[in-house]
Design a protein around this motif. Structure first.
Motif, PDB file in Angstrom:
ATOM      1  N   ASP A 105     -57.940  26.512  -6.482  1.00 15.29           N
ATOM      2  CA  ASP A 105     -56.679  27.277  -6.457  1.00 15.29           C
ATOM      3  C   ASP A 105     -56.829  28.617  -5.819  1.00 15.29           C
ATOM      4  OD1 ASP A 105     -57.545  28.500  -8.201  1.00 15.29           O
ATOM      5  OD2 ASP A 105     -55.333  28.739 -10.013  1.00 15.29           O
ATOM      6  N   TYR A 106     -56.077  28.686  -5.112  1.00 15.56           N
ATOM      7  CA  TYR A 106     -56.467  30.771  -4.269  1.00 15.56           C
ATOM      8  C   TYR A 106     -56.544  31.097  -6.431  1.00 15.56           C
ATOM      9  CZ  TYR A 106     -55.540  29.749   0.052  1.00 15.56           C
ATOM     10  OH  TYR A 106     -55.341  29.003   1.646  1.00 15.56           O
ATOM     11  N   ARG A 121     -63.181  41.598  -4.553  1.00 12.70           N
ATOM     12  CA  ARG A 121     -63.951  40.349  -3.884  1.00 12.70           C
ATOM     13  C   ARG A 121     -64.969  40.559  -4.542  1.00 12.70           C
ATOM     14  NH1 ARG A 121     -61.948  42.810   1.618  1.00 12.70           N
ATOM     15  NH2 ARG A 121     -62.851  44.486   0.347  1.00 12.70           N
ATOM     16  N   HIS A 178     -59.866  25.032  -1.545  1.00 15.46           N
ATOM     17  CA  HIS A 178     -58.540  24.851  -1.648  1.00 15.46           C
ATOM     18  C   HIS A 178     -57.736  23.721  -1.682  1.00 15.46           C
ATOM     19  CE1 HIS A 178     -59.131  28.710  -2.905  1.00 15.46           C
ATOM     20  NE2 HIS A 178     -59.065  29.705  -1.362  1.00 15.46           N
ATOM     21  N   HIS A 236     -48.666  28.391  -0.490  1.00 11.36           N
ATOM     22  CA  HIS A 236     -48.666  28.486   1.343  1.00 11.36           C
ATOM     23  C   HIS A 236     -47.152  28.873   1.889  1.00 11.36           C
ATOM     24  CE1 HIS A 236     -52.760  30.026   2.805  1.00 11.36           C
ATOM     25  NE2 HIS A 236     -53.052  28.477   1.980  1.00 11.36           N
ATOM     26  N   GLN A 282     -61.394  27.950   4.201  1.00  9.79           N
ATOM     27  CA  GLN A 282     -61.229  28.123   3.511  1.00  9.79           C
ATOM     28  C   GLN A 282     -60.463  27.212   2.627  1.00  9.79           C
ATOM     29  OE1 GLN A 282     -57.552  30.802   5.231  1.00  9.79           O
ATOM     30  NE2 GLN A 282     -55.833  29.383   3.903  1.00  9.79           N
ATOM     31  N   GLN A 324     -47.355  40.310   0.147  1.00  8.19           N
ATOM     32  CA  GLN A 324     -47.417  38.381   0.507  1.00  8.19           C
ATOM     33  C   GLN A 324     -46.818  39.899   1.985  1.00  8.19           C
ATOM     34  OE1 GLN A 324     -50.257  36.911   0.502  1.00  8.19           O
ATOM     35  NE2 GLN A 324     -49.962  37.254  -1.814  1.00  8.19           N
ATOM     36  N   TYR A 375     -47.835  32.642   1.277  1.00  3.99           N
ATOM     37  CA  TYR A 375     -48.524  32.587   1.673  1.00  3.99           C
ATOM     38  C   TYR A 375     -49.212  32.515   2.790  1.00  3.99           C
ATOM     39  CZ  TYR A 375     -53.598  33.975   0.377  1.00  3.99           C
ATOM     40  OH  TYR A 375     -54.822  34.291  -0.623  1.00  3.99           O
ATOM     41  N   PHE A 407     -52.299  34.587   4.385  1.00  2.00           N
ATOM     42  CA  PHE A 407     -53.252  34.624   4.568  1.00  2.00           C
ATOM     43  C   PHE A 407     -53.434  34.960   5.651  1.00  2.00           C
ATOM     44  CE2 PHE A 407     -58.387  33.459   3.955  1.00  2.00           C
ATOM     45  CZ  PHE A 407     -58.406  34.229   2.946  1.00  2.00           C
ATOM     46  N   VAL A 454     -50.898  24.091  -3.835  1.00  2.00           N
ATOM     47  CA  VAL A 454     -51.431  25.283  -2.804  1.00  2.00           C
ATOM     48  C   VAL A 454     -50.589  25.541  -1.430  1.00  2.00           C
ATOM     49  CG1 VAL A 454     -53.414  25.240  -1.337  1.00  2.00           C
ATOM     50  CG2 VAL A 454     -53.988  24.587  -3.734  1.00  2.00           C
ATOM     51  N   PHE A 456     -65.039  35.678  -2.751  1.00  2.00           N
ATOM     52  CA  PHE A 456     -63.390  35.398  -3.935  1.00  2.00           C
ATOM     53  C   PHE A 456     -63.023  36.284  -4.072  1.00  2.00           C
ATOM     54  CE2 PHE A 456     -67.749  32.237  -4.217  1.00  2.00           C
ATOM     55  CZ  PHE A 456     -67.166  30.963  -4.453  1.00  2.00           C
TER      56      PHE A 456
END
Length: 425
Positions: A310-311, A178, A294, A251, A291, A88, A255, A257, A247, A116
């Motif tokens: 979740d991620y 993935r 989530h 972030h 996304q 990250q 995190y 993304f 979640v 995914f």
């Protein structure tokens, strides 16, 4: 305005995208091409504060990551980051222009196809310390087509990310598994539609809390190689019950993304203009990120799941938390492989357990191989993992990281040399 997202034009537009033979051929043509990663993640340079915040976003309060005073008394002489945090952290790496042929192959590749994260493999070569800026280069390693019970035709890809510090040293190699699926296929299957949200009594929560209360960080106490035997249990950890707050904290801990990061206001508008296929209107007619499955139950249901989940990388970081607690301050987690086997839905609780598979000596290092599993309250195995940990021994009390493969070390040094050369122009 449609009252049901499953009946809306936006839903139909979202599920009309399909995996094509052309996409698969183009993906395979990309194998072996490495590119400097130009993404600017939420975190570019590690600090004591963002290391602590990331650890806390994973529910990890290990003082080696969170308490500078404590960490100064360890073999590391200060705070280090939880190993998987390096995924990250990223500052833009400068590199030569991408060839036109690669650009053509990538253009609109797998447009609108749901992705995914299904697992990963990690190799760690050195710690991340406050002051380290992390760069990376990445490329596709493999591409395989499969038929999935859940999503019909799917494409399985592995991307290799090489994480490098400002000195040109390889910190870690992160291989991301993935699964690409068609949204229309996933929604029609409805494999998990019978799963109901879990509810908990006060006694149920008390039982989970008892697991939390008994969790211990080994810390400065050493887990000696000589005292470990095949078959030994390596503890029990709880994570959950999962909430949207979890979640959000992940972030907030760092995190991002990127380049699909949740954004606000004008930034969201700019991102939506850049990648419109990633934004799907909700039941109120508001474009929002795909996304959001989530945290948005209706959108999760629209693509075939009973509720938000979740991620996968959250549980991967929970796995590292479990391993590093057991290894202690002097132990080093050097290799991790994990498979995300089930969804972790809102309200699910994960119980993490593991055992020692074997111990060995290799290259003058004392290594222990372990197996780990996550099990939810329905008795389902949701994550399966294996790891290798270098432990201290009576004759070698401070284990070392493995050597970086020579070809990879050379490539990383060349990539960073080119970065600094282009930075001076």
């Amino acid at each position: 305005m449609a009252s049901n997202i499953l009946e809306s034009d936006e839903w139909q537009k979202a599920v009309d995208y399909a995996i094509t033979d052309e996409d698969i051929e183009r993906q395979r043509a990309l194998l072996g091409f490495d590119q400097a990663a130009s993404t600017r993640e939420y975190i570019q340079t590690a600090t004591e504060d963002n290391i602590r915040n990331f650890a806390h976003g994973c529910g990890d309060d290990n003082p080696l990551f969170c308490d500078p005073d404590y960490a100064r008394g360890t073999r590391w002489g200060g705070v280090i980051a939880p190993g998987m945090m390096v995924a990250q952290i990223n500052a833009p790496m400068k590199g030569d222009p991408v060839p036109d042929e690669i650009k053509r192959l990538r253009k609109s590749l797998f447009k609108g196809i749901h992705v995914f994260v299904s697992g990963s493999t990690w190799d760690f070569y050195r710690p991340v310390r406050p002051g380290d800026t992390i760069y990376s280069f990445n490329g596709e390693e493999s591409c395989e087509v499969k038929q999935s019970e859940f999503a019909g035709r799917s494409v399985i890809t592995v991307r290799r990310d090489v994480k490098v510090n400002q000195r040109g040293e390889v910190v870690a190699v992160y291989r991301i598994l993935r699964v690409l699926t068609e949204r229309k296929t996933a929604a029609k299957k409805g494999k998990y539609s019978a799963i109901e949200p879990q509810t908990y009594s006060d006694d149920d929560i008390a039982a989970i809390d008892a697991v939390y209360a008994n969790e211990q960080v080994l810390g400065s106490g050493k887990r000696w190689f000589e005292d470990v035997a095949a078959g030994d249990a390596i503890g029990t950890m709880a994570k959950g019950p999962l909430t949207v707050t979890d979640v959000i904290c992940f972030h907030a801990g760092g995190y991002g993304f990127v380049p699909y990061a949740p954004t606000v206001g004008r930034l969201a508008y700019k991102n939506r203009t850049r990648i419109p296929a990633f934004y799907i209107k909700n039941e109120q007619g508001i474009p929002d990120v795909a996304q959001r499955l989530h945290w948005d139950a209706k959108w999760a249901q629209a693509i075939g799941n009973p509720m938000a989940y979740d991620y996968g990388v959250m549980r991967e970081n929970y796995l590292f938390h479990f391993l590093s607690d057991w290894a202690g301050d002097d132990g080093i987690v050097t290799h991790v492989h994990d498979e995300i086997r089930k969804f972790n839905y809102m309200g699910d609780v994960q119980t993490i357990t593991g055992q020692v598979l074997s111990k060995r000596q290799e290259g003058g290092r004392n290594l222990v191989d372990v197996a780990v599993k996550f099990e939810n309250q329905r008795g389902e195995e949701t994550v399966r993992g294996t790891a290798t940990i270098a432990l201290p021994s009576k004759d070698k009390p401070y284990p070392l990281y493995p050597e970086v493969p020579a070809d990879l070390a050379e490539k990383a040094a060349l990539m960073m040399a080119r970065h600094w050369q282009l930075s001076r122009k």
